[in-house]
Design a protein around this motif. Structure first.
Motif, PDB file in Angstrom:
ATOM      1  N   LYS A   1       0.752  -1.173   0.034  1.00  0.00           N
ATOM      2  CA  LYS A   1       0.063  -0.088   0.074  1.00  0.00           C
ATOM      3  C   LYS A   1       0.763   1.337   0.027  1.00  0.00           C
ATOM      4  O   LYS A   1       0.675   2.241  -0.752  1.00  0.00           O
ATOM      5  CB  LYS A   1      -0.868   0.050   1.269  1.00  0.00           C
ATOM      6  N   THR A   2       1.719   1.460   0.895  1.00  0.00           N
ATOM      7  CA  THR A   2       2.633   2.491   0.978  1.00  0.00           C
ATOM      8  C   THR A   2       3.553   2.692  -0.215  1.00  0.00           C
ATOM      9  O   THR A   2       3.516   3.922  -0.710  1.00  0.00           O
ATOM     10  CB  THR A   2       3.444   2.545   2.376  1.00  0.00           C
ATOM     11  N   THR A   3       3.966   1.622  -0.951  1.00  0.00           N
ATOM     12  CA  THR A   3       4.977   1.636  -1.933  1.00  0.00           C
ATOM     13  C   THR A   3       3.814   2.269  -3.201  1.00  0.00           C
ATOM     14  O   THR A   3       4.389   2.951  -3.940  1.00  0.00           O
ATOM     15  CB  THR A   3       5.128   0.149  -2.507  1.00  0.00           C
TER      16      THR A   3
ATOM     17  N   THR B   1      10.213   1.610   2.242  1.00  0.00           N
ATOM     18  CA  THR B   1       8.917   1.492   3.413  1.00  0.00           C
ATOM     19  C   THR B   1       9.387   0.709   4.651  1.00  0.00           C
ATOM     20  O   THR B   1      10.147  -0.202   4.284  1.00  0.00           O
ATOM     21  CB  THR B   1       7.674   1.091   2.654  1.00  0.00           C
TER      22      THR B   1
ATOM     23  N   THR C   1       3.632   0.412   8.196  1.00  0.00           N
ATOM     24  CA  THR C   1       3.066   1.634   8.515  1.00  0.00           C
ATOM     25  C   THR C   1       2.294   1.399   9.938  1.00  0.00           C
ATOM     26  O   THR C   1       1.460   0.406  10.224  1.00  0.00           O
ATOM     27  CB  THR C   1       1.800   2.043   7.434  1.00  0.00           C
TER      28      THR C   1
ATOM     29  N   GLY D   1      -1.850  -2.176   7.997  1.00  0.00           N
ATOM     30  CA  GLY D   1      -2.405  -3.293   7.760  1.00  0.00           C
ATOM     31  C   GLY D   1      -2.214  -4.399   8.597  1.00  0.00           C
ATOM     32  O   GLY D   1      -2.992  -5.544   8.595  1.00  0.00           O
TER      33      GLY D   1
ATOM     34  N   ASP E   1       5.181  -9.119 -10.401  1.00  0.00           N
ATOM     35  CA  ASP E   1       6.630  -9.197 -11.076  1.00  0.00           C
ATOM     36  C   ASP E   1       7.018 -10.709 -10.519  1.00  0.00           C
ATOM     37  O   ASP E   1       8.178 -11.073 -10.687  1.00  0.00           O
ATOM     38  CB  ASP E   1       7.566  -8.138 -10.603  1.00  0.00           C
TER      39      ASP E   1
END
Ligand SMILES: Nc1nc2c(ncn2[C@@H]2O[C@H](COP(=O)(O)OP(=O)(O)OP(=O)(O)O)[C@@H](O)[C@H]2O)c(=O)[nH]1
Ligand SMILES: [Mg+2]
Length: 164
Positions: free
Chosen positions: A29-31, A44, A47, A69, A128
């Motif tokens: 999420k933060t990425t 990161t 969080t 999360g 990826d």
């Protein structure tokens, strides 16, 4: 008159849309938030609480809340839902074991009164990584077609490259 116009204009010009980004810990999420903000991969760490950033796209202001999360933090997600127009659900597509848990959290969230009209975007992140689940696999596992109240869309992506 001119002043009034300027005032009105500034009201429209600063129209803001609130977005919350949810998902289990380590989903990316933060990425994704910083990929949106700066087109860059930032380093990161998990969080604690939330990050909030304003992303401006073609003069439209998006206030994006990136929520932590981890399990202990998920109970607080609902305190961010007021006036939310879009929810971005980020999923680690390599994390097969926790799909049932994601499913549970997803439907708990969608049942919230304050999100009844929100648009939902599901990101199948980490495409990826070899062997990651495809967006359609995830969609099937989460039974997304059963979501009738909200508009939703699933999109595969890779936060590291910005693809998707
Ligand atoms: N391979 C790969 N790794 C990714 C991708 N997106 C994020 N990551 C990595 O996944 C880890 C977790 O990313 P975060 O963005 O911190 O995850 P988060 O969802 O914000 O986690 P919490 O804040 O704990 O809820 C980091 O090491 C990221 O570099 C991706 O698309 N591919
Ligand atoms: Mg985070």
């Amino acid at each position: 008159m001119g002043l009034l116009f300027a005032k009105l204009w500034s009201l429209f010009g600063t129209e803001e849309h609130k977005i919350v980004i949810v998902g289990l810990d380590n989903a990316g999420k933060t990425t994704i938030l910083y990929q949106f903000l700066m087109n860059e991969v930032v380093h990161t760490s998990p969080t604690i609480g939330s990050n909030v950033e304003e992303v401006v796209w073609r003069n439209i202001h998006f206030i994006m809340w990136d929520l932590g999360g981890q399990q202990s933090l998920r109970a607080a997600w609902s305190t961010y839902y007021t006036n939310t127009e879009f929810v971005i659900v980020v999923i680690d597509s390599t994390d097969r074991e926790r799909l049932p848990l994601i499913r549970e959290e997803l439907y708990k969230m969608l049942a919230h009164e304050e999100l009844s009209k929100a648009g939902v975007l599901v990101y199948a992140n980490k495409q990826d990584v070899k062997g990651s689940m495809t967006a359609s696999e995830i969609s099937k596992e989460l039974d997304l077609t059963s979501i009738k109240q909200q508009q939703w869309h699933i999109q595969s992506c890779c936060a590291l490259t910005g693809e998707g």
